[in-house]
Write a protein that holds these residues in place. Structure first.
Motif, PDB file in Angstrom:
ATOM      1  N   MET A   1      12.985  -7.688 -11.891  1.00 35.34           N
ATOM      2  CA  MET A   1      12.425  -8.888 -11.316  1.00 35.34           C
ATOM      3  C   MET A   1      10.913  -8.901 -11.540  1.00 35.34           C
ATOM      4  O   MET A   1      10.212  -7.960 -11.198  1.00 35.34           O
ATOM      5  CB  MET A   1      12.730  -8.905  -9.807  1.00 35.34           C
ATOM      6  N   ALA A   2      10.417  -9.956 -12.117  1.00 37.86           N
ATOM      7  CA  ALA A   2       8.980 -10.094 -12.350  1.00 37.86           C
ATOM      8  C   ALA A   2       8.330 -10.674 -11.095  1.00 37.86           C
ATOM      9  O   ALA A   2       8.721 -11.722 -10.611  1.00 37.86           O
ATOM     10  CB  ALA A   2       8.732 -11.009 -13.540  1.00 37.86           C
ATOM     11  N   LEU A   3       7.368  -9.960 -10.578  1.00 37.35           N
ATOM     12  CA  LEU A   3       6.662 -10.418  -9.389  1.00 37.35           C
ATOM     13  C   LEU A   3       5.491 -11.293  -9.793  1.00 37.35           C
ATOM     14  O   LEU A   3       4.857 -11.056 -10.819  1.00 37.35           O
ATOM     15  CB  LEU A   3       6.136  -9.232  -8.585  1.00 37.35           C
ATOM     16  N   LYS A   4       5.223 -12.283  -8.969  1.00 40.89           N
ATOM     17  CA  LYS A   4       4.073 -13.135  -9.196  1.00 40.89           C
ATOM     18  C   LYS A   4       2.781 -12.307  -9.055  1.00 40.89           C
ATOM     19  O   LYS A   4       1.838 -12.478  -9.787  1.00 40.89           O
ATOM     20  CB  LYS A   4       4.099 -14.272  -8.189  1.00 40.89           C
ATOM     21  N   HIS A   5       2.804 -11.402  -8.076  1.00 40.43           N
ATOM     22  CA  HIS A   5       1.684 -10.490  -7.843  1.00 40.43           C
ATOM     23  C   HIS A   5       2.251  -9.082  -7.746  1.00 40.43           C
ATOM     24  O   HIS A   5       3.090  -8.817  -6.885  1.00 40.43           O
ATOM     25  CB  HIS A   5       0.959 -10.821  -6.530  1.00 40.43           C
ATOM     26  N   ASN A   6       1.827  -8.202  -8.601  1.00 38.80           N
ATOM     27  CA  ASN A   6       2.275  -6.812  -8.553  1.00 38.80           C
ATOM     28  C   ASN A   6       1.425  -6.081  -7.522  1.00 38.80           C
ATOM     29  O   ASN A   6       0.260  -5.792  -7.764  1.00 38.80           O
ATOM     30  CB  ASN A   6       2.146  -6.164  -9.938  1.00 38.80           C
ATOM     31  N   PHE A   7       2.034  -5.797  -6.370  1.00 43.63           N
ATOM     32  CA  PHE A   7       1.269  -5.207  -5.269  1.00 43.63           C
ATOM     33  C   PHE A   7       0.621  -3.885  -5.654  1.00 43.63           C
ATOM     34  O   PHE A   7      -0.450  -3.546  -5.168  1.00 43.63           O
ATOM     35  CB  PHE A   7       2.131  -5.039  -4.012  1.00 43.63           C
ATOM     36  N   ARG A   8       1.244  -3.130  -6.551  1.00 44.37           N
ATOM     37  CA  ARG A   8       0.693  -1.832  -6.949  1.00 44.37           C
ATOM     38  C   ARG A   8      -0.650  -1.967  -7.664  1.00 44.37           C
ATOM     39  O   ARG A   8      -1.449  -1.038  -7.690  1.00 44.37           O
ATOM     40  CB  ARG A   8       1.662  -1.091  -7.857  1.00 44.37           C
ATOM     41  N   LYS A   9      -0.905  -3.136  -8.239  1.00 46.71           N
ATOM     42  CA  LYS A   9      -2.157  -3.369  -8.952  1.00 46.71           C
ATOM     43  C   LYS A   9      -3.215  -4.030  -8.073  1.00 46.71           C
ATOM     44  O   LYS A   9      -4.358  -4.172  -8.506  1.00 46.71           O
ATOM     45  CB  LYS A   9      -1.899  -4.233 -10.188  1.00 46.71           C
ATOM     46  N   LEU A  10      -2.846  -4.417  -6.861  1.00 41.98           N
ATOM     47  CA  LEU A  10      -3.790  -5.083  -5.967  1.00 41.98           C
ATOM     48  C   LEU A  10      -4.693  -4.053  -5.287  1.00 41.98           C
ATOM     49  O   LEU A  10      -4.212  -3.125  -4.641  1.00 41.98           O
ATOM     50  CB  LEU A  10      -3.049  -5.893  -4.898  1.00 41.98           C
ATOM     51  N   THR A  11      -5.977  -4.236  -5.428  1.00 36.05           N
ATOM     52  CA  THR A  11      -6.939  -3.325  -4.812  1.00 36.05           C
ATOM     53  C   THR A  11      -6.760  -3.288  -3.297  1.00 36.05           C
ATOM     54  O   THR A  11      -6.894  -2.229  -2.685  1.00 36.05           O
ATOM     55  CB  THR A  11      -8.379  -3.733  -5.179  1.00 36.05           C
ATOM     56  N   ILE A  12      -6.434  -4.418  -2.689  1.00 35.85           N
ATOM     57  CA  ILE A  12      -6.256  -4.427  -1.231  1.00 35.85           C
ATOM     58  C   ILE A  12      -5.094  -3.528  -0.826  1.00 35.85           C
ATOM     59  O   ILE A  12      -5.166  -2.840   0.190  1.00 35.85           O
ATOM     60  CB  ILE A  12      -6.058  -5.849  -0.643  1.00 35.85           C
ATOM     61  N   TRP A  13      -4.032  -3.509  -1.616  1.00 39.03           N
ATOM     62  CA  TRP A  13      -2.894  -2.636  -1.294  1.00 39.03           C
ATOM     63  C   TRP A  13      -3.284  -1.175  -1.501  1.00 39.03           C
ATOM     64  O   TRP A  13      -2.939  -0.316  -0.683  1.00 39.03           O
ATOM     65  CB  TRP A  13      -1.672  -2.985  -2.147  1.00 39.03           C
ATOM     66  N   GLN A  14      -4.017  -0.889  -2.562  1.00 41.09           N
ATOM     67  CA  GLN A  14      -4.457   0.479  -2.832  1.00 41.09           C
ATOM     68  C   GLN A  14      -5.355   0.993  -1.705  1.00 41.09           C
ATOM     69  O   GLN A  14      -5.216   2.135  -1.255  1.00 41.09           O
ATOM     70  CB  GLN A  14      -5.175   0.555  -4.180  1.00 41.09           C
ATOM     71  N   GLU A  15      -6.253   0.150  -1.222  1.00 40.09           N
ATOM     72  CA  GLU A  15      -7.139   0.529  -0.110  1.00 40.09           C
ATOM     73  C   GLU A  15      -6.327   0.726   1.172  1.00 40.09           C
ATOM     74  O   GLU A  15      -6.574   1.659   1.930  1.00 40.09           O
ATOM     75  CB  GLU A  15      -8.217  -0.535   0.107  1.00 40.09           C
ATOM     76  N   ALA A  16      -5.371  -0.152   1.408  1.00 36.50           N
ATOM     77  CA  ALA A  16      -4.527  -0.035   2.602  1.00 36.50           C
ATOM     78  C   ALA A  16      -3.676   1.232   2.539  1.00 36.50           C
ATOM     79  O   ALA A  16      -3.491   1.918   3.551  1.00 36.50           O
ATOM     80  CB  ALA A  16      -3.641  -1.277   2.742  1.00 36.50           C
ATOM     81  N   ARG A  17      -3.182   1.541   1.383  1.00 38.88           N
ATOM     82  CA  ARG A  17      -2.389   2.767   1.195  1.00 38.88           C
ATOM     83  C   ARG A  17      -3.236   4.000   1.468  1.00 38.88           C
ATOM     84  O   ARG A  17      -2.781   4.957   2.102  1.00 38.88           O
ATOM     85  CB  ARG A  17      -1.837   2.785  -0.227  1.00 38.88           C
ATOM     86  N   SER A  18      -4.462   3.986   1.013  1.00 39.36           N
ATOM     87  CA  SER A  18      -5.385   5.079   1.287  1.00 39.36           C
ATOM     88  C   SER A  18      -5.629   5.223   2.787  1.00 39.36           C
ATOM     89  O   SER A  18      -5.700   6.333   3.313  1.00 39.36           O
ATOM     90  CB  SER A  18      -6.707   4.815   0.546  1.00 39.36           C
ATOM     91  N   LEU A  19      -5.721   4.089   3.471  1.00 38.88           N
ATOM     92  CA  LEU A  19      -5.929   4.109   4.915  1.00 38.88           C
ATOM     93  C   LEU A  19      -4.773   4.796   5.636  1.00 38.88           C
ATOM     94  O   LEU A  19      -4.983   5.483   6.633  1.00 38.88           O
ATOM     95  CB  LEU A  19      -6.122   2.683   5.448  1.00 38.88           C
ATOM     96  N   VAL A  20      -3.567   4.636   5.126  1.00 42.23           N
ATOM     97  CA  VAL A  20      -2.400   5.285   5.737  1.00 42.23           C
ATOM     98  C   VAL A  20      -2.588   6.801   5.736  1.00 42.23           C
ATOM     99  O   VAL A  20      -2.463   7.451   6.776  1.00 42.23           O
ATOM    100  CB  VAL A  20      -1.080   4.900   5.014  1.00 42.23           C
ATOM    101  N   SER A  21      -2.892   7.352   4.580  1.00 43.40           N
ATOM    102  CA  SER A  21      -3.089   8.805   4.472  1.00 43.40           C
ATOM    103  C   SER A  21      -4.210   9.283   5.381  1.00 43.40           C
ATOM    104  O   SER A  21      -4.079  10.299   6.071  1.00 43.40           O
ATOM    105  CB  SER A  21      -3.419   9.200   3.033  1.00 43.40           C
ATOM    106  N   GLU A  22      -5.300   8.547   5.376  1.00 43.36           N
ATOM    107  CA  GLU A  22      -6.444   8.925   6.198  1.00 43.36           C
ATOM    108  C   GLU A  22      -6.118   8.826   7.687  1.00 43.36           C
ATOM    109  O   GLU A  22      -6.557   9.661   8.480  1.00 43.36           O
ATOM    110  CB  GLU A  22      -7.647   8.064   5.819  1.00 43.36           C
ATOM    111  N   THR A  23      -5.343   7.826   8.061  1.00 46.98           N
ATOM    112  CA  THR A  23      -4.944   7.658   9.464  1.00 46.98           C
ATOM    113  C   THR A  23      -4.098   8.834   9.926  1.00 46.98           C
ATOM    114  O   THR A  23      -4.289   9.355  11.029  1.00 46.98           O
ATOM    115  CB  THR A  23      -4.178   6.335   9.658  1.00 46.98           C
ATOM    116  N   TYR A  24      -3.177   9.250   9.088  1.00 45.56           N
ATOM    117  CA  TYR A  24      -2.348  10.407   9.447  1.00 45.56           C
ATOM    118  C   TYR A  24      -3.202  11.658   9.620  1.00 45.56           C
ATOM    119  O   TYR A  24      -2.981  12.446  10.538  1.00 45.56           O
ATOM    120  CB  TYR A  24      -1.233  10.624   8.424  1.00 45.56           C
ATOM    121  N   SER A  25      -4.205  11.821   8.768  1.00 47.31           N
ATOM    122  CA  SER A  25      -5.100  12.974   8.889  1.00 47.31           C
ATOM    123  C   SER A  25      -5.922  12.920  10.179  1.00 47.31           C
ATOM    124  O   SER A  25      -6.060  13.926  10.879  1.00 47.31           O
ATOM    125  CB  SER A  25      -6.056  13.048   7.698  1.00 47.31           C
TER     126      SER A  25
END
Length: 119
Positions: free
Chosen positions: A1-25
């Motif tokens: 399925m082709a996504l209109k927006h590939n979330f893996r390439k979105l900087t906002i998703w990458q920053e949010a994902r980083s926040l998850v790891s940091e929050t757990y720490s």
């Protein structure tokens, strides 16, 4: 399925994902009495931010994606409030607090700006 927006390439998703790891720490250092309280809430909010960005990217229209971005933005403000509470309770240092206030505000601005481009 082709996504209109590939979330893996979105900087906002990458920053949010980083926040998850940091929050757990960060929350690993909280008192054990907070395992089902503030620790859990901060962790859930951080995951919610990244998850809503990803889920919204799969929607067929920008209008629907914006709704998920609004939810992610709401979770980011909830996360910020919980960070303030953690600071008030002396669970984190002022240096850590300031670092993460800056980080979450950057994420909030990125989500808002991206949302505006979709409207």
């Amino acid at each position: 399925m082709a996504l209109k927006h590939n979330f893996r390439k979105l900087t906002i998703w990458q920053e949010a994902r980083s926040l998850v790891s940091e929050t757990y720490s960060i929350t690993e250092k909280f008192p054990k009495t907070e395992i089902y309280g503030l620790s859990n809430q901060l962790r859930r909010c951080s995951v919610s931010i990244a998850s809503n960005i990803a889920e919204g990217s799969a929607r067929d229209s920008n209008k629907h994606f914006v709704q998920y971005l609004e939810t992610a933005l709401g979770s980011s403000f909830e996360w910020e409030t919980q960070l303030i509470c953690a600071f008030d309770l002396n669970y984190i240092s002022e240096t850590t607090f300031n670092e993460y206030v800056e980080k979450i505000q950057k994420i909030q601005a990125m989500i808002s700006n991206f949302k505006n481009t979709l409207n």
